[in-house]
Design a protein around this motif. Sequence first.
Motif, short mmCIF file in Angstrom:
data_model
loop_
_atom_site.label_atom_id
_atom_site.label_comp_id
_atom_site.label_asym_id
_atom_site.label_seq_id
_atom_site.Cartn_x
_atom_site.Cartn_y
_atom_site.Cartn_z
N UNK A 65 58.83 54.23 41.57
CA UNK A 65 59.52 52.94 41.55
C UNK A 65 59.50 52.24 42.90
N UNK A 66 58.89 52.89 43.90
CA UNK A 66 58.81 52.25 45.21
C UNK A 66 57.82 51.10 45.14
N UNK A 67 58.19 49.98 45.77
CA UNK A 67 57.34 48.82 45.58
C UNK A 67 55.97 48.98 46.24
N UNK A 68 55.90 49.73 47.37
CA UNK A 68 54.57 49.88 47.99
C UNK A 68 53.66 50.74 47.11
N UNK A 318 59.55 42.65 30.85
CA UNK A 318 60.01 43.73 31.73
C UNK A 318 60.27 43.22 33.14
N UNK A 319 59.28 42.44 33.64
CA UNK A 319 59.40 42.00 35.03
C UNK A 319 60.50 40.97 35.22
N UNK A 320 60.63 40.08 34.23
CA UNK A 320 61.72 39.11 34.33
C UNK A 320 63.06 39.84 34.40
N UNK A 321 63.21 40.79 33.51
CA UNK A 321 64.47 41.53 33.45
C UNK A 321 64.72 42.28 34.75
N UNK A 322 63.68 42.96 35.23
CA UNK A 322 63.91 43.79 36.41
C UNK A 322 64.19 42.92 37.65
N UNK A 323 63.48 41.79 37.76
CA UNK A 323 63.75 40.93 38.93
C UNK A 323 65.14 40.35 38.87
N UNK A 328 69.93 40.68 44.53
CA UNK A 328 71.24 40.99 45.12
C UNK A 328 72.31 39.94 44.82
N UNK A 329 71.93 38.67 44.77
CA UNK A 329 72.91 37.62 44.47
C UNK A 329 73.43 37.81 43.05
N UNK A 330 72.48 38.05 42.14
CA UNK A 330 72.85 38.21 40.73
C UNK A 330 73.71 39.46 40.55
N UNK A 331 73.32 40.54 41.21
CA UNK A 331 74.07 41.79 41.08
C UNK A 331 75.54 41.54 41.41
#
Length: 362
Positions: A65-68, A318-323, A328-331
């Motif tokens: 799950x690491x972005x790199x 999937x990507x929409x949901x995960x982003x 952080x603002x949304x969280x």
Amino acid sequence: MYHPENDPQFAGLAVNRGVEKLPAVNPYFKKTKTRRVYTPAEYVEGILQGNVTILSQAVTLLESNKSEHQQLAQQIIEKCLPHAGNSIRIGITGVPGAGKSTSIDAFGMYLIKTHQKKLAVLAIDPSSERSKGSILGDKTRMEELSREPHAFIRPSPSVGSLGGVARKTRETIILCEAAGFDTVFVETVGVGQSETAVHSMVDFFLLIQLAGAGDELQGIKRGIMEMADGIVVNKADGNNIDKAKLAAAQYRNALHLFPPSDSGWTPKVLTYSGYHKTGIREVWEMIFDYIAFTRQNGYFQHKRNSQSKFWMYESINEQLKSRFYNNPVIVKELLEKERQVLHSEISSFVAAKLMLDRYFNL
Ligand code: GDP
């Protein structure tokens, strides 16, 4: 000066001159643990050469799950894509105990020995559906295949939503195909939602059933039977042969009640024994017949195309949901919205709309 250590009656306690300490670093000790980090081009080259160690490492990257890691994995997948697609993809499902691992072992060994194929065995098992460390976690479940150099066995990615796990498995298929595996099994346990995900990434969907286990449908939902291109009744051995044949007849009758499939193929029902390795050839003949039939009428490509389309949308979702959920603002603001909804200050729908508007205007 007197000291007990030097007294002859305590000779055992005498302080000897020490042996010089060995150097802490053993010059013969080779570090084997550190894993080399390859460049994307090296990964791709290794995969295309069929190097399973590099293939495994690339799969580990795409499961991370690491972005790199994700970025690197995506570059690898992109470069492997032109070399993918040349396998027969087979989904295998059945309730726990139906004999999936025994059968995959038998089916796989037959294919490798008789048809000189290379087989990759993958799985989809979102942890929510079974207790941890289960399906395929233990390679000994496929005793012969796990020792077979022409087989690549990879357990299910263990964490994440079904959508995420399914995407990773689909990407693993691409890497395996690029590595020269011409047959891919995707196993799933037949009790939940994951069959639909598997069905959407395979050419042939095989349902393993049991005879004489009480309820003939064994908790297998009608929908799963409807998805099957072939139903095989396992454990047709010893005293169980007649029962297996009877069950097969019942499944054939049940299948008549289903609407005809889009492929034009009539699903077949067979009996076999994974343990005694009888009836395996017939199972493969059925699968090969299906592939030839659907290649000829164009359904094979049609299905692959619609699967690609489906996965494009799945991937966007999937990507929409995960982003959204990782922003952080949304969280932070979601918690406040949750509170307002719970206190009936605003409705769920208004809260959802406000949060989505907020996200898209960030
Ligand atoms: P899975 O949970 O679907 O993967 O099922 P397994 O392959 O682990 O098999 C469950 C049990 O059924 C094991 O004890 C196997 O030995 C047994 N089994 C599997 N295939 C056969 C078969 O063809 N005949 C008989 N008699 N037993 C079998």
